[in-house]
Structure formats: C-alpha cells, structure tokens
Design an enzyme around this catalytic site. Structure first.
Site: not given
Length: 531
Positions: A47-48, A243, A386, A13, A290, A45, A10-11
């Site tokens: 944030q950016g 990260h 990514r 996508a 990253r 979760y 249920s995100g």
C-alpha cells in the site's frame, strides 16, 4: 520445455528482470512462471509506497542510507544499502517511463510521504494501492515483448540440480548448479520439467506461516524452501517483520493492511483507555521503526488484556484522508467504521521476511546459474529490520542487477538435456484433505504462539519439537500420495517455519525484529545466521 531465462514469480522483482533481458535479447526466450494469475503477488498488496531520494534540496542519499542502517540495527550490508539507495531513483524513473502514475501535488510535483524510521518525506505513492499500480505498469509494458511467455497456474515443485542426476549433493558441495525446475501443471495435473540456462527466484514472502498475516494466500515461502532442499544457503530467517497496524477482524485472513502512511499523515495509536501510548516506548512516538511499534502494541495488548489497540484518525482532514487512502476508508466503512468518528481497531500481523536466500550484490546465490531477488532474497539491505517502503525499491534495483550479471554469462551456458523425468513416488490421491488443512492450521498456530513478536527459549524449543512431528507426518504423506499444490505449500511452510525457529534459536541476543526475553541485550558480535 526449454527457455533461456526462467523467472519464477511475477511480482515487481521478477517482472523488472524479465523486461530488461527481453529488451537486451529479442531473439532469446524468457519464461515467467506463476502459480496463480500473473498479478496475484505480494507486490499487488503493497500500500504505502516506494522510498527514494527525490527532492535533493531537502533530502540526500546519506540521510536515506543512515535511516536504513538505523532500522537494520547493525546487520545491514553497508555496500548493499549504498547500492540500493543510490541506484533506486533511476529505477523509479524507469517505472514512471513504463507508465506508473504516482500522486502529485496541485503544483505538479510528486507528493512525497513519510513513514516510520524515515527522517524526510521521500515516499512516492499512488493513493493507498502503490504496489498494484506498479504491477499494472510493468504488466502493460510486458505486452510489448513477444519473446516473453507467461505461464499461469503452474506450481514449481523443486529446483533441478546434480542431485537429480544421481550425484551426492550436500551443503559443502561447491559446484551445485541449477538446470531448471520440475513443475506441477495445474491444468493437466502432470509434473513436467522446464530446462533453462539461467533461473531467477522471485517467489515473494512467507507470511502464511503465521495465523495472522497481511500476505495473500500464495505467500508460502516456496523459493526459500526449494533453495534449502537443494542445499543452497539461507540466512537470517528469524527476522520476520510484523506490520504494527493490520485491521483487526477476527477470523479474516489475510488481514487488511492499514498502511504506515496513515501514521505518517498524523494517525495516532491509542489503547483501550484512548491513551496515546507510543511516547512511553520511543521518542519518535508513532513514527518509530516497525519493530519498536509492533512490540509496543504487543506490550499494550498484554498489559490491558485486549486483542487489539486503536488507530485514531478522527482529527485528520476528511477530504485529504479519502483522497490519499480511498481503499482504507472504503474498507472501514464496509465493516461499519467511520474513521472520522470512530477509531480503527488494529493489531500486528506477519508482514515481511527480511531474511531469505543468501544473495550477493548482483543477486547471485550459492547455486550456479541461479539468482534471487525481491522478498525471497537476503541481500543485506534490511539487516535485522526493514525500513518502510524499501522493499519495492530493493526489488527493482536487484531485478536490474541480476539482469546485468546474467546477460554477461548467458552465452557460455548450455542447456542440460539429460535430466530425468519426475520420479512419481506416491500415485494415490490423499484420502482426506483434512490431513493437510489441519496440519496447516497447526503450523500457523505454533508459529504465532511460540515464534511471534516476543520469543523465549522455552517457546522456541516447544515450536521446534512440534514442527519436527509435523515435518515427519507431512513427508510421509508426500511420499505416499500424489503431489498437489496444497501439500507442496504445506511442506514448504513447514520448512520455512523450521528455518525461522532454528535461526531464532541460534541468535542468543535481541536485535531488530528478533526479541527474546531470555536474551534481552544485543550481543557485541554482529553475525548473520546462515543455514
């Protein structure tokens, strides 16, 4: 239970897909399954922000495409990158129509941030909880559709294919078909079957395979593991993005993320001697991609013998910082760190899986009537690494593209009803939960110590042997005891760990997020590792 469209996860996508098919087919049934609450997702979760070409007077599709390709280090699918970048702004506008509130400047324009690897300011954000805001907007829109049913606290155990009808199914079987899923109803503790015409895997990431991760407890690689057991194709699992800047708090899991946007606004990485070290590793300094920043921090920590480095925000404007990053400011203050006076201790943490279920430009997998999108899928967008804030964008674009393809074929698919009930193998409760919890700790330690930011052939071989033993012990436990979410998640994480290690062993080079000191150079052969 039966449904026309079955969405697992249920995100952003899964919700994007569900909303679109519900609007297209008000008479058909859409079912969303989630193992926790519907809002407990990796999306929440994030944030950016979400990247998209918004101000064409300063930015362009060509620039965003080039930035994505550079970050992906040669392994991106160019066609996929072009699709996501060019279709992305339309998907963002749809989300705004649903009610998503992105930050604006005093003049009323959207406030665009910049993160590592981006050549322009193109990140739309909602303070430092962008994913949570996007999830909220989608869930509110979901309430408009009576043909969508959300089932919480329901754990998917396996995909149903011909294998469950007694047929031999192997990797070379050309017509493997998904008929639905077996699920563990956490309220009744019974395994039930849900039959569907079309199934979408939107199960998120696998960060819990590592000891230190920004991912919530639910990120256990369930979709990838189920797909692999069903003999579907998985690719590029060796590319696990760490990260660079998770808040360093020993023993705390998951780790609190310090978004890259802080460095985009001027935050500077420093070592224990307060030296700004990034200029020694890359000309882009703190805004390098990253993989480069994470390896630089790892190198500094090993060189100085410390467990973390620091993110210096003391020179930044306090009011602006609190406005843009209220949750980061509040979190730091709660553990006694005033970011305007003290530097923030940070260390890399497992964050995002760039590989996953192999999916084409419409999210179609190697299994018929089964789609995948979001973090669990490998569409070719991310390649070997990514680009920051491309993940939420990809989830929306591919949620839409899965919808476009599946609505074309739904009328020709019949529900298969001769599916047997779940074969109850073990029927006893595990005598000691420590057999599961300790194995999970062992797995996370193996992956963190041997299959982390920097790898070697010896470490990978050692990890492979340790995982073989864990797999053997866990399968024996699975066969002899009742199925539980904890046991299923352990089993899935061991499978994901195996896929990461095997991918890393097959890749005899260093590229993007995979760095092996025994093979430090890039190979001339550009290849995806498909398992």
């Amino acid at each position: 239970m039966e449904t026309d469209f079955l969405v697992i996860g249920s995100g952003i996508a899964g919700l994007t897909y569900a909303l679109k098919v519900a609007r297209q087919f008000p008479e058909k049934k859409i079912m969303i399954i989630t193992k926790a609450r519907e809002d407990e997702t990796n999306t929440k979760y994030a944030q950016g922000g979400v990247a998209g070409v918004w101000d064409e007077s300063k930015d362009s599709f060509e620039k965003h495409i080039e930035d994505t390709l550079i970050a992906g280090d040669g392994l991106c699918n160019v066609k996929t990158v072009e699709i996501v970048v060019t279709e992305g702004p339309t998907r963002i506008k749809e989300l705004i129509e649903y009610g998503a509130r992105f930050d604006k400047t005093e003049s009323g324009d959207y406030s665009l941030g910049r993160e590592g690897g981006h050549s322009e300011h193109r990140i739309l954000h909602h303070k430092d909880v962008t994913g949570k805001e996007m999830e909220r907007a989608l869930l509110e829109e979901l309430q408009q559709y009576s043909n969508i049913e959300v089932i919480n606290h329901c754990f998917v155990v396996d995909l149903i294919t011909q294998h469950h009808l007694g047929y031999l199914v192997t990797k070379s079987t050309s017509n493997i078909t998904c008929f639905g899923v077996y699920v563990l109803n956490l309220r009744t503790q019974r395994i039930e079957k849900i039959l569907s015409r079309i199934t979408l895997l939107a199960t998120g990431g696998c960060g819990q395979a590592y000891r230190t991760t920004t991912n919530p407890k639910i990120a256990t690689g369930d979709g990838v593991a189920m797909m692999y057991r069903a003999k579907g194709r998985i690719e590029n699992m060796e590319f696990i993005q760490f990260h660079p800047t998770a808040l360093f708090e020993p023993g705390v899991s998951p780790s609190f993320l310090i978004t890259e946007a802080v460095r985009g606004d001027g935050g500077i990485l420093r070592n224990k001697d307060e030296e700004a070290f990034m200029e020694r590793y890359d000309e882009r300094k703190d805004l390098a991609p990253r993989d480069i920043v994470a390896r630089a921090i790892d190198s500094e920590m090993k060189r100085t013998g410390t467990e973390h480095v620091y993110l210096d925000c003391r020179h930044m404007d306090k009011d602006k910082f609190i406005h843009h990053f209220p949750n980061i400011y509040e979190k730091c203050m709660s553990i006694g760190i005033d970011v305007m006076k003290q530097m923030i201790p940070v260390a890399p943490a497992a964050h995002y899986s760039c590989g996953g279920i192999k999916a084409d430009e419409f999210g179609r997998t190697s299994i018929i009537n089964l789609y995948a999108c979001g973090e669990c899928a490998s569409t070719g967008l991310h390649g070997a690494n990514r680009l920051a804030s491309n993940s939420l964008l990809e989830a929306m674009v591919f949620g839409h593209r899965c919808y476009l393809d599946s609505v074309e074929k739904i009328s020709s698919i019949e529900i298969r009803r001769d599916i047997p009930d779940w074969n109850v193998k073990g029927n006893t409760d595990p005598k000691e939960m420590i057999l599961i919890t300790q194995s999970l700790k062992e797995l996370q330690q193996i992956m963190s110590d041997y299959v982390g930011i920097v790898r070697t052939d010896v470490r990978l071989e050692r990890a492979s042997k340790r995982l073989d033993l864990l797999h053997e012990e866990t399968e024996q436990l699975y066969k002899s005891t009742k199925v539980s979410p904890q046991l299923c998640e352990l089993r899935n994480l061991i499978t994901v760990g195996y896929l990461i290690v095997k991918g890393a062993q097959f890749r005899k080079e260093s590229r993007g997020l995979h760095f092996n000191t025994d093979h430090p150079e890039k190979s001339d052969l550009l290849q995806n590792i498909v398992l």
